[in-house]
Design an enzyme around this catalytic site. Structure first.
Site, PDB file in Angstrom:
ATOM      1  N   ASP A   8       0.853  -1.195   0.000  1.00  0.00           N
ATOM      2  CA  ASP A   8       0.000   0.000   0.000  1.00  0.00           C
ATOM      3  C   ASP A   8       0.888   1.244   0.000  1.00  0.00           C
ATOM      4  O   ASP A   8       1.614   1.496   0.959  1.00  0.00           O
ATOM      5  CB  ASP A   8      -0.893   0.003   1.256  1.00  0.00           C
TER       6      ASP A   8
ATOM      7  N   TYR B 188       3.249   9.878  -0.740  1.00  0.00           N
ATOM      8  CA  TYR B 188       4.337   9.312   0.072  1.00  0.00           C
ATOM      9  C   TYR B 188       5.705   9.537  -0.581  1.00  0.00           C
ATOM     10  O   TYR B 188       6.731   9.411   0.077  1.00  0.00           O
ATOM     11  CB  TYR B 188       4.145   7.802   0.330  1.00  0.00           C
TER      12      TYR B 188
ATOM     13  N   LYS C  74      -2.708   5.916  -4.497  1.00  0.00           N
ATOM     14  CA  LYS C  74      -3.813   6.834  -4.180  1.00  0.00           C
ATOM     15  C   LYS C  74      -3.660   8.174  -4.896  1.00  0.00           C
ATOM     16  O   LYS C  74      -2.537   8.655  -5.094  1.00  0.00           O
ATOM     17  CB  LYS C  74      -3.875   7.079  -2.665  1.00  0.00           C
TER      18      LYS C  74
HETATM   19  P1  NAD Z   1       0.863   1.777  12.007  1.00  0.00           P
HETATM   20  O1  NAD Z   1      -0.244   1.682  12.995  1.00  0.00           O
HETATM   21  O2  NAD Z   1       1.141   0.658  11.078  1.00  0.00           O
HETATM   22  O3  NAD Z   1       2.117   2.120  12.900  1.00  0.00           O
HETATM   23  C1  NAD Z   1       3.395   2.157  12.412  1.00  0.00           C
HETATM   24  C2  NAD Z   1       4.312   2.276  13.627  1.00  0.00           C
HETATM   25  O4  NAD Z   1       4.214   1.080  14.406  1.00  0.00           O
HETATM   26  C3  NAD Z   1       5.737   2.440  13.208  1.00  0.00           C
HETATM   27  O5  NAD Z   1       6.278   3.508  13.948  1.00  0.00           O
HETATM   28  C4  NAD Z   1       6.401   1.135  13.582  1.00  0.00           C
HETATM   29  O6  NAD Z   1       7.662   1.356  14.104  1.00  0.00           O
HETATM   30  C5  NAD Z   1       5.506   0.568  14.643  1.00  0.00           C
HETATM   31  N1  NAD Z   1       5.446  -0.908  14.547  1.00  0.00           N
HETATM   32  C6  NAD Z   1       5.233  -1.631  13.440  1.00  0.00           C
HETATM   33  N2  NAD Z   1       5.253  -2.941  13.726  1.00  0.00           N
HETATM   34  C7  NAD Z   1       5.497  -3.048  15.059  1.00  0.00           C
HETATM   35  C8  NAD Z   1       5.644  -4.130  15.942  1.00  0.00           C
HETATM   36  N3  NAD Z   1       5.530  -5.383  15.518  1.00  0.00           N
HETATM   37  N4  NAD Z   1       5.870  -3.852  17.252  1.00  0.00           N
HETATM   38  C9  NAD Z   1       5.972  -2.597  17.677  1.00  0.00           C
HETATM   39  N5  NAD Z   1       5.845  -1.521  16.892  1.00  0.00           N
HETATM   40  C10 NAD Z   1       5.619  -1.734  15.584  1.00  0.00           C
HETATM   41  O7  NAD Z   1       0.655   3.147  11.219  1.00  0.00           O
HETATM   42  P2  NAD Z   1       0.792   3.639   9.725  1.00  0.00           P
HETATM   43  O8  NAD Z   1       2.106   3.318   9.135  1.00  0.00           O
HETATM   44  O9  NAD Z   1       0.378   5.043   9.734  1.00  0.00           O
HETATM   45  O10 NAD Z   1      -0.342   2.794   8.981  1.00  0.00           O
HETATM   46  C11 NAD Z   1      -0.071   1.657   8.167  1.00  0.00           C
HETATM   47  C12 NAD Z   1      -0.244   1.999   6.710  1.00  0.00           C
HETATM   48  O11 NAD Z   1      -1.536   2.567   6.475  1.00  0.00           O
HETATM   49  C13 NAD Z   1       0.696   3.070   6.183  1.00  0.00           C
HETATM   50  O12 NAD Z   1       2.018   2.623   5.991  1.00  0.00           O
HETATM   51  C14 NAD Z   1      -0.007   3.474   4.919  1.00  0.00           C
HETATM   52  O13 NAD Z   1       0.199   2.509   3.901  1.00  0.00           O
HETATM   53  C15 NAD Z   1      -1.457   3.462   5.383  1.00  0.00           C
HETATM   54  N6  NAD Z   1      -1.929   4.802   5.788  1.00  0.00           N
HETATM   55  C16 NAD Z   1      -2.916   5.380   5.064  1.00  0.00           C
HETATM   56  C17 NAD Z   1      -3.394   6.640   5.391  1.00  0.00           C
HETATM   57  C18 NAD Z   1      -4.494   7.247   4.590  1.00  0.00           C
HETATM   58  O14 NAD Z   1      -4.805   8.431   4.782  1.00  0.00           O
HETATM   59  N7  NAD Z   1      -5.112   6.520   3.685  1.00  0.00           N
HETATM   60  C19 NAD Z   1      -2.858   7.332   6.478  1.00  0.00           C
HETATM   61  C20 NAD Z   1      -1.845   6.738   7.207  1.00  0.00           C
HETATM   62  C21 NAD Z   1      -1.405   5.465   6.866  1.00  0.00           C
END
Ligand code: NAD
Length: 278
Positions: free
Chosen positions: A45, A50, A75
Protein backbone atom coordinates in the site's frame (compact mmCIF):
# COMPACT_ATOMS: atom_id res chain seq x y z
CA UNK A 1 2.22 -19.66 5.41
CA UNK A 2 -0.71 -18.61 3.27
CA UNK A 3 -1.95 -15.06 3.74
CA UNK A 4 -5.77 -15.07 3.71
CA UNK A 5 -7.57 -13.15 1.00
CA UNK A 6 -10.92 -11.43 1.11
CA UNK A 7 -13.17 -10.85 -1.86
CA UNK A 8 -14.03 -7.33 -2.93
CA UNK A 9 -17.48 -6.37 -4.18
CA UNK A 10 -16.19 -6.42 -7.78
CA UNK A 11 -15.19 -10.08 -7.46
CA UNK A 12 -11.43 -9.59 -7.11
CA UNK A 13 -9.47 -10.93 -4.16
CA UNK A 14 -7.15 -8.88 -1.95
CA UNK A 15 -4.60 -10.25 0.54
CA UNK A 16 -5.95 -9.32 3.95
CA UNK A 17 -2.48 -8.60 5.31
CA UNK A 18 -0.04 -6.36 3.48
CA UNK A 19 2.75 -3.86 3.93
CA UNK A 20 2.16 -0.08 4.04
CA UNK A 21 4.94 2.35 3.21
CA UNK A 22 3.70 5.67 4.64
CA UNK A 23 6.76 7.53 5.97
CA UNK A 24 9.20 4.97 4.60
CA UNK A 25 11.90 7.35 3.30
CA UNK A 26 12.20 7.23 -0.50
CA UNK A 27 15.88 6.25 -0.25
CA UNK A 28 15.00 3.31 1.97
CA UNK A 29 11.89 2.12 0.17
CA UNK A 30 13.43 -0.25 -2.36
CA UNK A 31 15.29 -2.08 0.41
CA UNK A 32 12.29 -2.18 2.74
CA UNK A 33 9.87 -3.43 0.06
CA UNK A 34 12.43 -5.95 -1.15
CA UNK A 35 12.66 -7.33 2.39
CA UNK A 36 8.88 -7.32 2.72
CA UNK A 37 8.56 -9.35 -0.48
CA UNK A 38 11.32 -11.71 0.69
CA UNK A 39 9.57 -12.45 3.98
CA UNK A 40 6.29 -13.12 2.18
CA UNK A 41 4.22 -9.95 1.73
CA UNK A 42 2.46 -9.68 -1.63
CA UNK A 43 0.23 -6.65 -0.98
CA UNK A 44 1.86 -3.21 -0.91
CA UNK A 45 0.00 0.00 0.00
CA UNK A 46 1.57 3.26 -1.19
CA UNK A 47 0.35 6.68 -2.35
CA UNK A 48 1.54 9.43 -4.66
CA UNK A 49 1.98 11.75 -1.68
CA UNK A 50 4.34 9.31 0.07
CA UNK A 51 6.97 10.11 -2.58
CA UNK A 52 8.22 6.54 -2.61
CA UNK A 53 6.38 4.88 -5.53
CA UNK A 54 9.67 4.62 -7.46
CA UNK A 55 11.23 2.59 -4.67
CA UNK A 56 8.18 0.31 -4.58
CA UNK A 57 8.45 -0.12 -8.36
CA UNK A 58 12.17 -0.88 -8.23
CA UNK A 59 11.63 -3.56 -5.60
CA UNK A 60 8.80 -5.12 -7.61
CA UNK A 61 10.89 -5.17 -10.79
CA UNK A 62 13.88 -6.75 -9.09
CA UNK A 63 11.83 -9.31 -7.20
CA UNK A 64 10.94 -11.37 -10.24
CA UNK A 65 7.61 -12.17 -8.59
CA UNK A 66 4.91 -12.66 -11.25
CA UNK A 67 2.68 -9.59 -11.48
CA UNK A 68 -0.48 -11.62 -10.87
CA UNK A 69 0.83 -12.63 -7.43
CA UNK A 70 1.14 -9.02 -6.31
CA UNK A 71 -1.53 -6.62 -5.13
CA UNK A 72 -0.48 -2.98 -5.46
CA UNK A 73 -2.49 0.00 -4.19
CA UNK A 74 -1.78 3.68 -4.73
CA UNK A 75 -3.81 6.83 -4.18
CA UNK A 76 -4.90 10.07 -5.88
CA UNK A 77 -3.71 13.13 -3.96
CA UNK A 78 -6.04 15.90 -2.84
CA UNK A 79 -5.07 18.60 -5.34
CA UNK A 80 -5.76 16.38 -8.35
CA UNK A 81 -9.47 15.60 -8.08
CA UNK A 82 -10.66 17.65 -11.06
CA UNK A 83 -10.57 17.68 -14.85
CA UNK A 84 -7.76 15.70 -16.48
CA UNK A 85 -5.74 15.58 -13.28
CA UNK A 86 -6.80 12.11 -12.09
CA UNK A 87 -5.79 10.54 -15.41
CA UNK A 88 -2.46 12.37 -15.37
CA UNK A 89 -1.89 11.44 -11.75
CA UNK A 90 -2.48 7.72 -12.22
CA UNK A 91 -0.24 7.81 -15.30
CA UNK A 92 2.56 9.32 -13.24
CA UNK A 93 2.04 6.75 -10.49
CA UNK A 94 2.08 3.88 -12.97
CA UNK A 95 5.30 5.18 -14.52
CA UNK A 96 6.96 5.37 -11.12
CA UNK A 97 5.70 1.94 -10.13
CA UNK A 98 6.69 0.47 -13.48
CA UNK A 99 3.22 -1.02 -13.90
CA UNK A 100 0.55 -0.98 -16.60
CA UNK A 101 -2.20 -0.93 -14.02
CA UNK A 102 -2.58 -0.98 -10.27
CA UNK A 103 -4.84 -3.41 -8.45
CA UNK A 104 -6.54 -0.71 -6.41
CA UNK A 105 -6.68 3.07 -6.79
CA UNK A 106 -8.11 5.24 -4.03
CA UNK A 107 -9.31 8.81 -3.60
CA UNK A 108 -6.94 9.60 -0.71
CA UNK A 109 -9.09 12.12 1.22
CA UNK A 110 -12.55 13.56 0.55
CA UNK A 111 -11.46 17.20 1.16
CA UNK A 112 -15.11 18.16 1.60
CA UNK A 113 -14.35 21.87 1.87
CA UNK A 114 -13.40 21.80 -1.82
CA UNK A 115 -16.54 19.87 -2.73
CA UNK A 116 -14.88 17.89 -5.50
CA UNK A 117 -14.70 14.33 -4.19
CA UNK A 118 -17.72 13.32 -6.27
CA UNK A 119 -15.87 14.43 -9.40
CA UNK A 120 -12.80 12.49 -8.25
CA UNK A 121 -14.95 9.39 -7.79
CA UNK A 122 -16.49 9.79 -11.25
CA UNK A 123 -12.96 10.03 -12.68
CA UNK A 124 -11.87 6.87 -10.88
CA UNK A 125 -14.78 5.02 -12.48
CA UNK A 126 -13.42 6.13 -15.86
CA UNK A 127 -9.88 5.07 -14.95
CA UNK A 128 -11.16 1.62 -14.08
CA UNK A 129 -13.02 1.42 -17.38
CA UNK A 130 -9.79 2.43 -19.14
CA UNK A 131 -7.99 -0.49 -17.49
CA UNK A 132 -5.55 1.63 -15.50
CA UNK A 133 -6.73 0.15 -12.21
CA UNK A 134 -8.53 -3.11 -11.57
CA UNK A 135 -10.50 -1.98 -8.52
CA UNK A 136 -11.41 1.45 -7.16
CA UNK A 137 -12.09 2.70 -3.68
CA UNK A 138 -11.85 5.62 -1.32
CA UNK A 139 -9.96 6.57 1.79
CA UNK A 140 -10.95 8.63 4.82
CA UNK A 141 -14.56 8.84 3.60
CA UNK A 142 -17.20 9.18 6.31
CA UNK A 143 -20.76 7.96 5.88
CA UNK A 144 -22.14 11.19 4.29
CA UNK A 145 -19.32 11.17 1.72
CA UNK A 146 -19.91 7.50 0.94
CA UNK A 147 -23.66 7.93 0.63
CA UNK A 148 -23.24 10.85 -1.73
CA UNK A 149 -20.90 9.13 -4.21
CA UNK A 150 -22.99 5.96 -4.27
CA UNK A 151 -26.25 7.86 -4.74
CA UNK A 152 -24.77 9.93 -7.57
CA UNK A 153 -22.98 7.17 -9.49
CA UNK A 154 -24.49 3.86 -8.41
CA UNK A 155 -20.90 2.58 -8.07
CA UNK A 156 -20.05 1.29 -4.61
CA UNK A 157 -16.36 1.59 -3.65
CA UNK A 158 -14.53 -1.70 -3.17
CA UNK A 159 -12.90 -0.40 0.00
CA UNK A 160 -12.81 2.53 2.38
CA UNK A 161 -9.35 2.91 3.92
CA UNK A 162 -9.78 4.66 7.28
CA UNK A 163 -7.92 5.29 10.51
CA UNK A 164 -8.91 2.31 12.62
CA UNK A 165 -7.32 0.73 15.70
CA UNK A 166 -8.66 -0.43 19.07
CA UNK A 167 -9.11 3.07 20.53
CA UNK A 168 -10.81 4.36 17.36
CA UNK A 169 -13.04 1.78 15.73
CA UNK A 170 -15.25 4.03 13.59
CA UNK A 171 -18.33 1.90 14.14
CA UNK A 172 -20.60 4.20 12.13
CA UNK A 173 -18.44 3.74 9.02
CA UNK A 174 -17.84 0.02 9.55
CA UNK A 175 -21.55 -0.63 10.08
CA UNK A 176 -22.45 1.24 6.89
CA UNK A 177 -19.68 -0.49 4.96
CA UNK A 178 -20.73 -3.96 6.09
CA UNK A 179 -24.31 -3.31 4.96
CA UNK A 180 -23.15 -2.01 1.56
CA UNK A 181 -20.45 -4.61 0.85
CA UNK A 182 -17.55 -2.17 1.21
CA UNK A 183 -14.39 -3.69 2.70
CA UNK A 184 -12.65 -1.74 5.43
CA UNK A 185 -8.92 -1.20 5.22
CA UNK A 186 -7.61 -0.14 8.62
CA UNK A 187 -4.81 2.41 8.42
CA UNK A 188 -2.72 3.09 11.50
CA UNK A 189 -3.69 -0.40 12.67
CA UNK A 190 -1.24 -0.16 15.56
CA UNK A 191 -2.35 3.37 16.42
CA UNK A 192 0.81 4.70 14.76
CA UNK A 193 2.56 4.26 18.10
CA UNK A 194 0.76 7.39 19.35
CA UNK A 195 -0.75 5.90 22.50
CA UNK A 196 0.15 3.05 24.80
CA UNK A 197 -1.94 0.48 22.96
CA UNK A 198 0.47 -2.32 23.80
CA UNK A 199 0.21 -1.57 27.53
CA UNK A 200 -3.59 -1.90 27.72
CA UNK A 201 -4.36 -5.09 29.72
CA UNK A 202 -6.76 -6.45 27.09
CA UNK A 203 -3.84 -6.41 24.66
CA UNK A 204 -0.87 -7.05 26.92
CA UNK A 205 -2.35 -9.91 28.95
CA UNK A 206 -3.76 -11.56 25.84
CA UNK A 207 -0.33 -11.43 24.25
CA UNK A 208 1.18 -13.17 27.26
CA UNK A 209 -1.54 -15.81 27.18
CA UNK A 210 -0.85 -16.65 23.53
CA UNK A 211 2.94 -16.21 23.72
CA UNK A 212 2.67 -13.49 21.08
CA UNK A 213 3.63 -9.82 21.06
CA UNK A 214 1.03 -7.10 21.74
CA UNK A 215 1.38 -5.95 18.11
CA UNK A 216 0.56 -9.46 16.92
CA UNK A 217 -2.54 -9.55 19.12
CA UNK A 218 -3.77 -6.23 17.71
CA UNK A 219 -3.15 -7.37 14.12
CA UNK A 220 -4.94 -10.65 14.87
CA UNK A 221 -7.90 -8.67 16.23
CA UNK A 222 -8.07 -6.72 12.94
CA UNK A 223 -8.00 -9.90 10.87
CA UNK A 224 -10.74 -11.54 12.94
CA UNK A 225 -12.85 -8.37 12.58
CA UNK A 226 -12.54 -8.83 8.81
CA UNK A 227 -10.44 -5.70 8.26
CA UNK A 228 -7.61 -5.47 5.74
CA UNK A 229 -4.34 -4.28 7.35
CA UNK A 230 -0.86 -3.26 6.18
CA UNK A 231 1.25 -2.31 9.19
CA UNK A 232 4.35 -0.30 8.52
CA UNK A 233 7.87 -1.02 9.73
CA UNK A 234 11.28 -0.67 8.16
CA UNK A 235 12.78 -3.40 10.34
CA UNK A 236 12.97 -6.91 8.94
CA UNK A 237 12.26 -8.59 12.29
CA UNK A 238 9.08 -6.56 12.65
CA UNK A 239 8.06 -7.27 9.08
CA UNK A 240 8.32 -10.95 10.00
CA UNK A 241 6.61 -10.48 13.36
CA UNK A 242 3.67 -8.70 11.75
CA UNK A 243 3.17 -11.56 9.29
CA UNK A 244 3.36 -14.18 12.01
CA UNK A 245 -0.25 -13.79 13.11
CA UNK A 246 -1.90 -16.66 11.31
CA UNK A 247 -1.28 -19.49 13.77
CA UNK A 248 -3.45 -18.44 16.70
CA UNK A 249 -7.02 -17.32 17.32
CA UNK A 250 -8.43 -14.85 19.82
CA UNK A 251 -11.42 -16.11 21.76
CA UNK A 252 -14.75 -14.28 21.67
CA UNK A 253 -14.00 -12.91 25.14
CA UNK A 254 -10.55 -11.69 24.08
CA UNK A 255 -12.05 -10.03 21.00
CA UNK A 256 -14.75 -8.39 23.13
CA UNK A 257 -12.17 -7.04 25.59
CA UNK A 258 -10.31 -5.31 22.73
CA UNK A 259 -13.61 -4.11 21.24
CA UNK A 260 -14.29 -2.42 24.60
CA UNK A 261 -11.13 -0.25 24.39
CA UNK A 262 -12.97 2.31 22.22
CA UNK A 263 -15.53 4.28 24.23
CA UNK A 264 -17.19 5.14 20.91
CA UNK A 265 -16.98 8.91 21.32
CA UNK A 266 -14.29 9.61 18.72
CA UNK A 267 -11.69 10.62 21.31
CA UNK A 268 -9.33 7.83 20.28
CA UNK A 269 -8.53 9.33 16.88
CA UNK A 270 -4.76 9.88 16.58
CA UNK A 271 -4.61 11.65 13.22
CA UNK A 272 -6.53 14.31 11.31
CA UNK A 273 -10.32 14.36 11.03
CA UNK A 274 -11.29 13.83 7.38
CA UNK A 275 -13.41 17.00 7.33
CA UNK A 276 -10.34 19.06 8.23
CA UNK A 277 -7.88 17.78 5.63
CA UNK A 278 -7.56 20.03 2.57
P1 NAD B 1 0.86 1.78 12.01
O1 NAD B 1 -0.24 1.68 12.99
O2 NAD B 1 1.14 0.66 11.08
O3 NAD B 1 2.12 2.12 12.90
C1 NAD B 1 3.39 2.16 12.41
C2 NAD B 1 4.31 2.28 13.63
O4 NAD B 1 4.21 1.08 14.41
C3 NAD B 1 5.74 2.44 13.21
O5 NAD B 1 6.28 3.51 13.95
C4 NAD B 1 6.40 1.14 13.58
O6 NAD B 1 7.66 1.36 14.10
C5 NAD B 1 5.51 0.57 14.64
N1 NAD B 1 5.45 -0.91 14.55
C6 NAD B 1 5.23 -1.63 13.44
N2 NAD B 1 5.25 -2.94 13.73
C7 NAD B 1 5.50 -3.05 15.06
C8 NAD B 1 5.64 -4.13 15.94
N3 NAD B 1 5.53 -5.38 15.52
N4 NAD B 1 5.87 -3.85 17.25
C9 NAD B 1 5.97 -2.60 17.68
N5 NAD B 1 5.85 -1.52 16.89
C10 NAD B 1 5.62 -1.73 15.58
O7 NAD B 1 0.66 3.15 11.22
P2 NAD B 1 0.79 3.64 9.73
O8 NAD B 1 2.11 3.32 9.13
O9 NAD B 1 0.38 5.04 9.73
O10 NAD B 1 -0.34 2.79 8.98
C11 NAD B 1 -0.07 1.66 8.17
C12 NAD B 1 -0.24 2.00 6.71
O11 NAD B 1 -1.54 2.57 6.48
C13 NAD B 1 0.70 3.07 6.18
O12 NAD B 1 2.02 2.62 5.99
C14 NAD B 1 -0.01 3.47 4.92
O13 NAD B 1 0.20 2.51 3.90
C15 NAD B 1 -1.46 3.46 5.38
N6 NAD B 1 -1.93 4.80 5.79
C16 NAD B 1 -2.92 5.38 5.06
C17 NAD B 1 -3.39 6.64 5.39
C18 NAD B 1 -4.49 7.25 4.59
O14 NAD B 1 -4.80 8.43 4.78
N7 NAD B 1 -5.11 6.52 3.68
C19 NAD B 1 -2.86 7.33 6.48
C20 NAD B 1 -1.85 6.74 7.21
C21 NAD B 1 -1.41 5.47 6.87
Amino acid sequence: MTIPTVQLNDGFDIPQLGYGVFKVPPADTERAVTEALEVGYRHIDTAAIYGNEEGVGAAIAKSGIPRRELFITTKLWNDRHEGDEPRKAIGESLDKLGLERVDLYLVHWPTPAKDNYLEAWQKLIELREAGLTRSIGVSNFLVPHLERIVAATGVVPAVDQIELHPAHQQRDVTTWAAAQGVRIEAWGPLGQGKYDLFGIPAVKDTATAHDKSPAQVVLRWHLQKGFIVFPKSVRRERLEENLDVLDFTLSDAEMAAIDAIDPGDGTGRVSAHPDEVE
